[in-house]
Motif scaffolding. Structure first.
Motif, PDB file in Angstrom:
ATOM      1  N   TRP A  45      34.360  55.531  42.307  1.00 41.91           N
ATOM      2  CA  TRP A  45      34.309  54.078  42.457  1.00 41.91           C
ATOM      3  C   TRP A  45      35.131  53.616  43.655  1.00 41.91           C
ATOM      4  CZ3 TRP A  45      35.105  51.809  36.860  1.00 41.91           C
ATOM      5  CH2 TRP A  45      33.924  51.994  36.126  1.00 41.91           C
ATOM      6  N   HIS A  46      36.249  54.270  43.883  1.00 36.36           N
ATOM      7  CA  HIS A  46      37.082  53.862  45.004  1.00 36.36           C
ATOM      8  C   HIS A  46      37.935  55.029  45.473  1.00 36.36           C
ATOM      9  CE1 HIS A  46      40.066  52.876  41.700  1.00 36.36           C
ATOM     10  NE2 HIS A  46      40.836  53.550  42.522  1.00 36.36           N
ATOM     11  N   SER A  47      38.565  54.790  46.604  1.00 36.07           N
ATOM     12  CA  SER A  47      39.517  55.709  47.190  1.00 36.07           C
ATOM     13  C   SER A  47      40.811  54.920  47.372  1.00 36.07           C
ATOM     14  CB  SER A  47      38.967  56.185  48.536  1.00 36.07           C
ATOM     15  OG  SER A  47      39.889  56.983  49.205  1.00 36.07           O
ATOM     16  N   VAL A  48      41.895  55.583  47.729  1.00 35.79           N
ATOM     17  CA  VAL A  48      43.135  54.845  47.945  1.00 35.79           C
ATOM     18  C   VAL A  48      42.935  53.816  49.048  1.00 35.79           C
ATOM     19  CG1 VAL A  48      45.550  55.002  48.663  1.00 35.79           C
ATOM     20  CG2 VAL A  48      44.613  56.704  47.098  1.00 35.79           C
ATOM     21  N   ILE A  49      42.387  54.250  50.154  1.00 36.70           N
ATOM     22  CA  ILE A  49      42.128  53.326  51.267  1.00 36.70           C
ATOM     23  C   ILE A  49      40.624  53.295  51.508  1.00 36.70           C
ATOM     24  CG2 ILE A  49      42.564  52.801  53.690  1.00 36.70           C
ATOM     25  CD1 ILE A  49      45.216  54.312  53.402  1.00 36.70           C
ATOM     26  N   LYS A  84      36.428  48.770  40.816  1.00 40.48           N
ATOM     27  CA  LYS A  84      35.020  49.056  41.086  1.00 40.48           C
ATOM     28  C   LYS A  84      34.521  48.087  42.162  1.00 40.48           C
ATOM     29  CE  LYS A  84      30.680  50.167  38.882  1.00 40.48           C
ATOM     30  NZ  LYS A  84      29.866  50.117  37.675  1.00 40.48           N
ATOM     31  N   PRO A  85      34.814  48.411  43.443  1.00 41.39           N
ATOM     32  CA  PRO A  85      34.436  47.507  44.525  1.00 41.39           C
ATOM     33  C   PRO A  85      32.922  47.369  44.637  1.00 41.39           C
ATOM     34  CG  PRO A  85      35.248  49.587  45.400  1.00 41.39           C
ATOM     35  CD  PRO A  85      35.440  49.631  43.916  1.00 41.39           C
ATOM     36  N   GLY A  86      32.505  46.192  45.061  1.00 44.71           N
ATOM     37  CA  GLY A  86      31.080  45.941  45.254  1.00 44.71           C
ATOM     38  C   GLY A  86      30.363  45.522  43.990  1.00 44.71           C
ATOM     39  N   ASP A  87      30.984  45.672  42.846  1.00 44.16           N
ATOM     40  CA  ASP A  87      30.376  45.261  41.582  1.00 44.16           C
ATOM     41  C   ASP A  87      30.544  43.752  41.434  1.00 44.16           C
ATOM     42  OD1 ASP A  87      30.513  44.681  38.523  1.00 44.16           O
ATOM     43  OD2 ASP A  87      29.628  46.689  38.660  1.00 44.16           O
ATOM     44  N   PRO A  88      29.514  43.051  40.952  1.00 39.81           N
ATOM     45  CA  PRO A  88      29.659  41.601  40.772  1.00 39.81           C
ATOM     46  C   PRO A  88      30.775  41.235  39.780  1.00 39.81           C
ATOM     47  CG  PRO A  88      27.465  42.346  40.070  1.00 39.81           C
ATOM     48  CD  PRO A  88      28.184  43.524  40.613  1.00 39.81           C
ATOM     49  N   ASN A  89      31.154  42.170  38.923  1.00 41.16           N
ATOM     50  CA  ASN A  89      32.229  41.935  37.949  1.00 41.16           C
ATOM     51  C   ASN A  89      33.513  42.663  38.339  1.00 41.16           C
ATOM     52  OD1 ASN A  89      30.588  40.391  36.122  1.00 41.16           O
ATOM     53  ND2 ASN A  89      29.581  42.310  35.600  1.00 41.16           N
ATOM     54  N   ALA A  90      33.760  42.827  39.643  1.00 41.77           N
ATOM     55  CA  ALA A  90      34.919  43.597  40.117  1.00 41.77           C
ATOM     56  C   ALA A  90      36.228  43.027  39.580  1.00 41.77           C
ATOM     57  CB  ALA A  90      34.940  43.634  41.646  1.00 41.77           C
TER      58      ALA A  90
END
Length: 155
Positions: free
Chosen positions: A36-40, A115-121
């Motif tokens: 879902w993501h990385s540190v940077i 969870k970047p990019g998710d409408p419910n982030a």
């Protein structure tokens, strides 16, 4: 070693171990398994892998430090109290990781979201913080051992 020193090492060691464990769990679940993501997030894939590698190295060192502190503490004088201190401190440390990482990286620095990019982030970010608070509260009550604490009114 005095009982107070032993208790202090158990408190610090279990906190550090819990902090490192939740950090490792975050890296394994959110970074590697779910991806879902990385540190940077604002880097190319090699930059993301490097930032995650540094993160994993830091939480590994934290786990080792927590283990060393607990080893130095030795056997608790009371097994049930030692277990309460260990589990309670572990959960408090894990909750602290979620709150610090969530507040600093997700909200203040805005390095990444759960969870970047998710409408419910934002919901994911708030659930991450809520889990941190829940771990802190459960850890506090376990560590306290169900004893009622005296309350004082006023300052």
């Amino acid at each position: 070693m005095s009982t107070n020193t032993k208790k202090g090492l158990i408190n610090i060691g279990s906190f550090v171990l819990g902090f490192g464990f939740l950090g490792a769990l975050d890296g394994i679940v959110f970074h590697q398994l779910l991806q879902w993501h990385s540190v940077i997030m604002e880097t190319d894939r090699p930059g993301q892998i490097a930032s995650d590698g540094l993160f994993h190295f830091a939480v590994t060192l934290t786990l080792v430090l927590g283990g060393i502190l607990l080893w130095l503490a030795g056997n608790p004088t009371s097994l049930s109290k030692g277990i309460r201190l260990l589990v309670g401190g572990f959960l408090i440390g894990g909750g602290a990781f979620n709150l610090i990482e969530g507040i600093v990286n997700h909200h203040l620095l805005q390095i990444h979201r759960v969870k970047p990019g998710d409408p419910n982030a934002l919901t994911y970010d708030l659930a991450f913080l809520g889990l941190g608070i829940l771990l802190l509260v459960i850890g506090y009550f376990i560590k306290r051992g169900g004893k009622s604490q005296p309350t004082t009114l006023g300052a």
